[in-house]
Design an enzyme around this catalytic site. Structure first.
Site, PDB file in Angstrom:
ATOM      1  N   SER A  63      -3.383  -0.005  -7.656  1.00 54.85           N
ATOM      2  CA  SER A  63      -3.507  -0.250  -6.227  1.00 54.85           C
ATOM      3  C   SER A  63      -4.628   0.634  -5.661  1.00 54.85           C
ATOM      4  CB  SER A  63      -2.166  -0.016  -5.532  1.00 54.85           C
ATOM      5  OG  SER A  63      -2.172  -0.546  -4.229  1.00 54.85           O
ATOM      6  N   ASP A  81      -0.507 -11.509  -7.122  1.00 56.43           N
ATOM      7  CA  ASP A  81      -0.704 -10.372  -6.225  1.00 56.43           C
ATOM      8  C   ASP A  81      -1.582 -10.830  -5.069  1.00 56.43           C
ATOM      9  OD1 ASP A  81      -1.172  -8.019  -4.924  1.00 56.43           O
ATOM     10  OD2 ASP A  81      -1.900  -6.918  -6.669  1.00 56.43           O
ATOM     11  N   HIS A  89       2.184  -7.500  -7.321  1.00 53.91           N
ATOM     12  CA  HIS A  89       1.573  -6.168  -7.325  1.00 53.91           C
ATOM     13  C   HIS A  89       2.293  -5.246  -8.303  1.00 53.91           C
ATOM     14  CE1 HIS A  89      -1.445  -3.706  -5.446  1.00 53.91           C
ATOM     15  NE2 HIS A  89      -0.591  -2.783  -5.063  1.00 53.91           N
TER      16      HIS A  89
END
Length: 683
Positions: free
Chosen positions: A542, A628, A660
């Site tokens: 991320s 995602d 994610h």
């Protein structure tokens, strides 16, 4: 001589047997651990009811069962013995358990026997089921069609169409395309399992409760007198929804059917409502700034008799994760990040101090662990979930007098008793702007300071998520260390637990000071004689993946390899495809086409990893989830394609069915095998 030889051989045999009895943490062993789930205290305060999930890797599925253990500890009793996806609704005074399964309510005794089907009517597709305190009402959430988006809904003569038609945002969220259905709150009459007069209290509203993607039962509660429902909702639609974090608490009066907004004018997230048992006070978590999802989270309390409202943590220089009222309503217990850990605190509401005064707050626990969840109180004891970097969550009791903790459950004792644990050190590093930065250093279980070890810099996501003693089943430091790596995990700029200002400093400065903090961390640990400076790696997901892509362009030869999972590679294309635009607007400073916005232009130019690809020269592994929608697929594909076209050794791990996170067991095992395979190959 023979006796001496016998003693030596016996000693060697004992040493070999001891060595053989010890295990090494592997991805396969990690996935065999039981995972503690929801926990409840029985009404008599003598037993804890909790769920444990185990994974069957061969069948790629999980099995969650319910257990009971005395609060004093000891051997648990298995109440259920097969996977059934039960939601515990209520633990009765007699120890029996009401649960929801397969659209019906059931009741079983405390041993899992004498199972009775209570409901005569299926609550189809219901979730977050709750029974009112007086036992006369039932509440649940359910998806209902509100807006016609699907082609088959817009044109009745085209029932096989799979087209979507959008005229506004948000057209997708997290890992799901918007299909016109919204999660609504329902209430109905309840009589010992019989459900009647079901009513949608949000009829025709294009809004969700619980909040998506991660809201749950905490977003909807009954009042103690059973006369009303409090629910959390962001009553915005389209672009207004995509750019705002302004949720409110709504009170629905069951008798009159009227709804009122309890937090009108409070512009940030308002979540997690909770009453005192007496029902005279209501508290909730509140952020002030609309559009800032990582703003300081405060506890606000309202006296329902006088109407007075007070921010209890306004002057306290930290953010709150979760809270619970004491049984008598005189105290609030809460969990908050503190110096790289999550600790338990309390506020004494009887102290006559200024509203929000930090002097009313007392830290209850203190140690190298995370208190993750408050379960319940009995007398002067609180029950919580606790983890550290060497141990997954277990239930502990906490003395509210002196903060001492005692372990109640031992879900994975058999594994940990035969597992050499990692040493975890707290390290303090001077940053380039001369501030003190905490970092966790995790060493291999058999660490020998006379040897040299490859070392990994871990880059945390969020970007404003705490890096504490949490036990992850993917980014597991215990597992990494067991493969022979030292890990340094710095609490760089943007992480809560070190004051509000430290947390705020990352917004609008993604590629600035936080990246310098990462370089300070790896340079500091690299000074140690046991660190092999020629074998440094950098990994993260991320914002941590973004950090990997940034560092790949500015590391000046420090690192030998990189791994980025669902990282942001090109900020312009990301802004055009991500869903929660309030996040992008706050952290980037705005959109990329506003040429007069200097903060935004700096983000999209100087702090954009894709602009630094010309300086990439180090092997890199890219991991990308196909579902995602927070960091969509073009980010990972763009980074991988750039590396390939530059002739850089690179690998792409594409997970088409993952968002994610990595949630499917066999995909997770592939993730870990490829992760460590890449490190072995390149580091």
């Amino acid at each position: 001589m023979k006796r001496l030889l016998y003693i030596l051989m016996l000693g060697m045999a004992i040493e070999n047997a001891s060595a053989q009895s010890k295990q090494t943490m592997t991805p396969e062993l990690l996935w065999k651990l039981g995972r503690l789930g929801s926990s409840n205290l029985t009404t008599d305060g003598k037993h804890l009811i909790y769920t444990v999930t185990h994974y069957n890797m061969a069948e790629a599925k999980s099995e969650a069962n319910i257990y009971s253990v005395p609060v004093t500890g000891g051997a648990p009793t298995a109440i259920t013995h097969e996977s059934a996806g039960r939601q515990i609704v209520k633990v009765n005074p007699d120890g029996s358990i009401i649960y929801f399964f397969d659209d019906h309510l059931y009741q079983m005794d405390g041993t899992g026997k004498q199972v009775t089907k209570l409901s005569d009517k299926a609550l189809a597709d219901a979730d977050n089921v709750q029974i009112s305190p007086d036992g006369k009402k039932i509440m649940f959430s359910r998806e209902v069609p509100v807006v016609k988006i699907l082609g088959k809904d817009r044109f009745a003569d085209l029932p096989k169409s799979n087209a979507y038609v959008f005229t506004d945002l948000n057209y997708r969220h997290w890992d799901t395309w918007e299909d016109g259905k919204f999660s609504h709150v329902f209430v109905a009459d309840y009589d010992n399992g019989k459900v009647s007069n079901e009513k949608d209290i949000m009829v025709d509203e294009p809004y969700d409760t619980p909040q998506k993607p991660s809201g749950g039962a905490e977003d909807l509660i009954f009042s103690p007198d059973s006369k009303s429902i409090i629910y959390v909702c962001k009553k915005k639609f389209g672009k207004a929804y995509a750019i705002s974090t302004n949720t409110d608490l709504y009170q629905y009066d069951i008798a009159t059917g009227t709804t009122s907004n309890l937090t009108e004018g409070m512009m940030g997230y308002d979540t997690s409502p909770a009453f005192t048992k007496a029902g005279n006070k209501l508290a909730w978590l509140s952020m002030k700034e609309d559009g800032y999802e990582s703003d300081k989270n405060d506890i606000v309390i309202k006296d329902l008799k006088t109407g007075n409202k007070v921010n209890l943590t306004e002057k306290w220089d930290e953010t709150v994760s979760s809270f619970q009222f004491s049984d008598d309503g005189n105290r609030i217990f809460f969990v908050a990040p503190k110096n790289g850990t999550e600790q338990l605190f309390q506020i004494d509401l009887r102290l006559r101090l200024a509203p929000g005064s930090p002097q009313a707050i007392r830290q209850v626990t203190n140690g190298q662990w995370d208190v993750n969840d408050i379960i319940a109180q009995t007398g002067n004891t609180l029950y919580v979930q606790r983890a550290d970097l060497n141990h997954a969550n277990e239930i502990y009791s906490v003395s509210l007098t002196n903060g001492s903790m005692a372990q109640v459950t031992s879900i994975n004792k058999a594994v940990y008793d035969n597992l050499p644990l990692s040493r975890v050190d707290e390290r303090h590093i001077k940053t380039t702007d001369n501030k003190d930065m905490l970092a966790w250093v995790i060493y291999p279980p058999d660490f020998d300071p006379a040897k040299k070890y490859p070392t990994l810099l871990f880059c945390q996501g969020g970007p404003q998520a705490p890096l504490t003693q949490a036990y992850s089943f993917r980014w597991n430091f215990q597992l990494m260390a067991a493969q022979g790596y030292i890990i340094i995990a710095p609490n760089r700029r943007g992480m809560p637990g070190h004051g509000v200002e430290w947390n705020r400093e990352i917004s609008g400065d993604w590629g600035g000071q936080p990246i310098k903090d990462y370089l300070s961390a790896i340079d500091d640990i690299a000074k140690e004689p046991y660190v092999d400076k020629s074998r440094l790696g950098c990994v993260g997901a991320s914002y941590g993946g973004y950090s990997v892509y940034m560092l790949a362009g500015v590391h000046e030869g420090r690192f030998k390899t990189f791994i980025a999972h669902d990282g942001l590679f090109d900020l312009k294309s990301w802004y055009g495809t991500t869903e929660e635009l309030w996040f992008a607007n706050k952290d980037m400073g705005g959109n990329y086409w506003d040429k007069d916005n200097k903060v935004a232009q700096k983000s999209y130019d100087k702090f954009n990893p894709s602009n630094l690809v010309s300086q990439w020269n180090t092997p890199i592994m890219v991991i990308q989830g196909g579902k995602d929608y927070r960091v969509p697929i073009e980010q990972g594909l763009g980074a991988y394609q750039a590396a390939q076209l530059k002739g850089i050794k690179s690998k792409l791990l594409y997970l088409p069915d993952e968002n994610h996170w990595v949630l499917k067991p066999q995909n997770a095992l592939v993730w870990q095998r490829e992760f460590f395979g890449w490190l072995k190959e390149t580091l």
